[in-house]
Enzyme design. Structure first.
Site, PDB file in Angstrom:
ATOM      1  N   HIS A  19       3.851   0.970  -4.855  1.00 13.19           N
ATOM      2  CA  HIS A  19       2.995   2.117  -4.514  1.00 13.19           C
ATOM      3  C   HIS A  19       2.799   3.120  -5.650  1.00 13.19           C
ATOM      4  O   HIS A  19       2.004   4.046  -5.521  1.00 13.19           O
ATOM      5  CB  HIS A  19       3.587   2.869  -3.318  1.00 13.19           C
ATOM      6  CG  HIS A  19       4.773   3.714  -3.684  1.00 13.19           C
ATOM      7  ND1 HIS A  19       6.018   3.194  -3.856  1.00 13.19           N
ATOM      8  CD2 HIS A  19       4.877   5.043  -3.943  1.00 13.19           C
ATOM      9  CE1 HIS A  19       6.851   4.165  -4.196  1.00 13.19           C
ATOM     10  NE2 HIS A  19       6.194   5.290  -4.266  1.00 13.19           N
TER      11      HIS A  19
HETATM   12  C1  UD1 Z   1       4.569  10.334  -3.586  1.00 15.82           C
HETATM   13  C2  UD1 Z   1       5.390  10.700  -4.819  1.00 15.82           C
HETATM   14  C3  UD1 Z   1       6.204   9.501  -5.264  1.00 15.82           C
HETATM   15  C4  UD1 Z   1       7.036   8.948  -4.128  1.00 15.82           C
HETATM   16  C5  UD1 Z   1       6.145   8.659  -2.934  1.00 15.82           C
HETATM   17  C6  UD1 Z   1       6.939   8.169  -1.763  1.00 15.82           C
HETATM   18  C7  UD1 Z   1       4.173  12.356  -6.183  1.00 15.82           C
HETATM   19  C8  UD1 Z   1       3.478  12.583  -7.466  1.00 15.82           C
HETATM   20  N1  UD1 Z   1       4.523  11.090  -5.939  1.00 15.82           N
HETATM   21  O1  UD1 Z   1       3.661   9.335  -3.975  1.00 15.82           O
HETATM   22  O2  UD1 Z   1       7.070   9.895  -6.304  1.00 15.82           O
HETATM   23  O3  UD1 Z   1       7.666   7.761  -4.550  1.00 15.82           O
HETATM   24  O4  UD1 Z   1       5.450   9.872  -2.566  1.00 15.82           O
HETATM   25  O5  UD1 Z   1       6.109   7.568  -0.818  1.00 15.82           O
HETATM   26  O6  UD1 Z   1       4.415  13.288  -5.452  1.00 15.82           O
HETATM   27  N2  UD1 Z   1      -1.638   8.697   1.821  1.00 15.82           N
HETATM   28  C9  UD1 Z   1      -2.004   8.454   3.126  1.00 15.82           C
HETATM   29  N3  UD1 Z   1      -1.193   8.951   4.109  1.00 15.82           N
HETATM   30  C10 UD1 Z   1      -0.065   9.666   3.864  1.00 15.82           C
HETATM   31  C11 UD1 Z   1       0.273   9.917   2.520  1.00 15.82           C
HETATM   32  C12 UD1 Z   1      -0.510   9.409   1.517  1.00 15.82           C
HETATM   33  O7  UD1 Z   1      -2.998   7.818   3.408  1.00 15.82           O
HETATM   34  O8  UD1 Z   1       0.617  10.071   4.818  1.00 15.82           O
HETATM   35  C13 UD1 Z   1      -2.472   8.113   0.724  1.00 15.82           C
HETATM   36  C14 UD1 Z   1      -3.608   9.002   0.320  1.00 15.82           C
HETATM   37  O9  UD1 Z   1      -4.670   8.194  -0.038  1.00 15.82           O
HETATM   38  C15 UD1 Z   1      -3.079   9.676  -0.933  1.00 15.82           C
HETATM   39  C16 UD1 Z   1      -2.224   8.583  -1.537  1.00 15.82           C
HETATM   40  O10 UD1 Z   1      -1.673   7.896  -0.412  1.00 15.82           O
HETATM   41  O11 UD1 Z   1      -4.079  10.119  -1.769  1.00 15.82           O
HETATM   42  C17 UD1 Z   1      -1.117   9.076  -2.423  1.00 15.82           C
HETATM   43  O12 UD1 Z   1      -0.288   9.991  -1.714  1.00 15.82           O
HETATM   44  P1  UD1 Z   1       0.526  11.133  -2.512  1.00 15.82           P
HETATM   45  O13 UD1 Z   1       1.304  11.946  -1.565  1.00 15.82           O
HETATM   46  O14 UD1 Z   1      -0.395  11.832  -3.442  1.00 15.82           O
HETATM   47  O15 UD1 Z   1       1.494  10.302  -3.429  1.00 15.82           O
HETATM   48  P2  UD1 Z   1       2.370   9.014  -3.114  1.00 15.82           P
HETATM   49  O16 UD1 Z   1       1.704   7.860  -3.771  1.00 15.82           O
HETATM   50  O17 UD1 Z   1       2.722   8.875  -1.686  1.00 15.82           O
END
Ligand code: UD1
Length: 380
Positions: free
Chosen positions: A234
């Site tokens: 991820h």
């Molecule tokens: C974040 C952390 C990462 C951690 C991970 C655990 C940062 C920079 N990164 O990454 O270090 O390992 O969390 O999971 O903070 N999304 C959904 N639903 C959700 C959450 C996210 O659809 O509930 C999708 C969205 O498209 C979003 C993307 O995932 O844009 C990325 O989510 P984000 O919270 O920005 O970062 P993670 O990749 O989850």
């Protein structure tokens, strides 16, 4: 000498932070002198990414839910700063606790630092030395504005020493359970670094039995222990570059020792797979994101793990599951030195397994952190 009573704000927002928070909640809820205010930034919001962990681990309802949601790095971090700042002004805590290396960590820490509230950083001192990762930027900056830096390993303390931190308790060894903070004034200009062990180890120990009793995932998938591989992917560095994403998927398929690879897909990865019309090879069996007990069960019974997650590299180590890390470097070098974890580019098809050393503490990290809190005098 401690504060008579203490008000804490703890900031969580992403999946691994819920897991890290729960052992500490368990020990703090017995302490009348500590008021623990929980703030959920809303960085993760899907049921399977957030609420399921609160339910399963018995985490209390957040006192504040900031509903920040997804956005670009800058916008998400900025929203967190803005909203956490309001909570801090309202609550006037003695300390703010942040966990790990997400945007919720840095956003929360920046809001606190500018309001001169001392920060306690749990999972401090980790370094990948790769500033292309948003997590590396988050952790380096958070460490350098924190007042109490709680490291999971000696190596993390050593990393901080290299960056100029001087006040390192017991030379970076796991602090003893009766360690007394030497009445030193701890401030962000004279921060204290301590090795309290890894709080995720507490979480695994606390949850393994419940996972064994409650998870039915193996039955549901109709699989036998040690006949399948487990995989997660991820990280932005792997998912946001299409060629790299395909390279990783091919790597796993080529190198797995089993016929089936189970892959709970993070929403970030799922969206990219869908939008780019990537066809997963037959061997890879995609799943919805799993709750904690199902994840531990799938991992504990896997023959091997392929992952780019930080937390899972350690969980696999504790559960003695050989791991191939889908990254160019790792912060968790102890798992690599022991032979249980190999970086994908160094993997030649086998692991040279060595005896595991107790480098992540003894599973009593939450207890140590509670003692630190009870001992400490803030700079206000
Ligand atoms: C974040 C952390 C990462 C951690 C991970 C655990 C940062 C920079 N990164 O990454 O270090 O390992 O969390 O999971 O903070 N999304 C959904 N639903 C959700 C959450 C996210 O659809 O509930 C999708 C969205 O498209 C979003 C993307 O995932 O844009 C990325 O989510 P984000 O919270 O920005 O970062 P993670 O990749 O989850």
């Amino acid at each position: 000498m401690g504060l008579k009573s203490m008000k804490l704000i703890q900031i969580v927002g992403a999946r691994p932070q819920f897991i890290k928070y729960f052992p500490l909640q368990k020990v703090l809820e017995k302490e009348d002198s500590i008021k623990d205010i929980l703030v959920h930034t809303g960085q993760h919001y899907d049921y399977q990414m957030s609420e399921v962990f609160f339910k399963q681990l018995g985490i209390k309802k957040p006192d504040y839910h900031l509903e920040v949601g997804s956005a670009t790095q800058g916008v998400q971090t900025a929203k967190i700063i803005e909203k956490v700042e309001k909570v801090i002004i309202e609550e006037k805590p003695d300390f703010v606790i942040v966990y790990g290396d997400t945007n919720s960590t840095l956003g929360g820490a920046l809001a606190a630092a500018k309001l001169h509230i001392p920060i306690i950083h749990i999972e401090s001192g980790l370094r990948s030395y790769n500033k292309k990762m948003p997590e590396e930027i988050n952790r380096v900056l958070t460490d350098h504005i924190s007042s109490i830096l709680l490291c999971p390993t000696k190596n993390a303390c050593d990393n901080l020493k290299k960056e100029g931190f001087k006040n390192i308790a017991q030379k970076g060894k796991l602090i003893s359970l009766d360690y007394k903070i030497n009445n030193t004034e701890i401030t962000s200009d004279n921060p204290l670094v301590m090795n309290t062990g890894d709080i995720m180890y507490d979480a695994v120990i606390l949850s393994l039995k419940a996972a064994k009793n409650h998870s039915t995932i193996l039955k549901k998938l109709n699989i036998e222990p040690k006949t399948y591989s487990f995989m997660t992917l991820h990280r932005a560095e792997n998912t946001d570059d299409l060629e790299r994403l395909k390279e990783m998927i091919n790597f796993v398929v080529t190198h797995s020792k089993t016929k089936e690879i189970y892959f709970p897909v993070h929403p970030r990865t799922a969206k990219i797979i869908k939008s780019q019309k990537i066809e997963l090879p037959e061997k890879i069996k995609p799943l919805e994101p799993l709750d904690y007990f199902d994840t531990l069960t799938m991992l504990n019974n896997a023959l091997e793990l392929f992952t780019d997650s930080g937390g899972m590299q350690k969980e696999a180590y504790w559960l003695k599951v050989p791991t191939i890390t889908l990254r160019d470097e790792t912060e968790w070098i102890e798992t690599v030195k022991s032979g249980w974890n190999v970086l994908y580019k160094d993997y030649n098809g086998s692991h040279k397994l060595k005896k595991q050393l107790p480098c992540f503490g003894d599973g009593k990290t939450a207890e140590r952190i509670k003692k630190v809190l009870k001992n400490v005098e803030g700079d206000k």
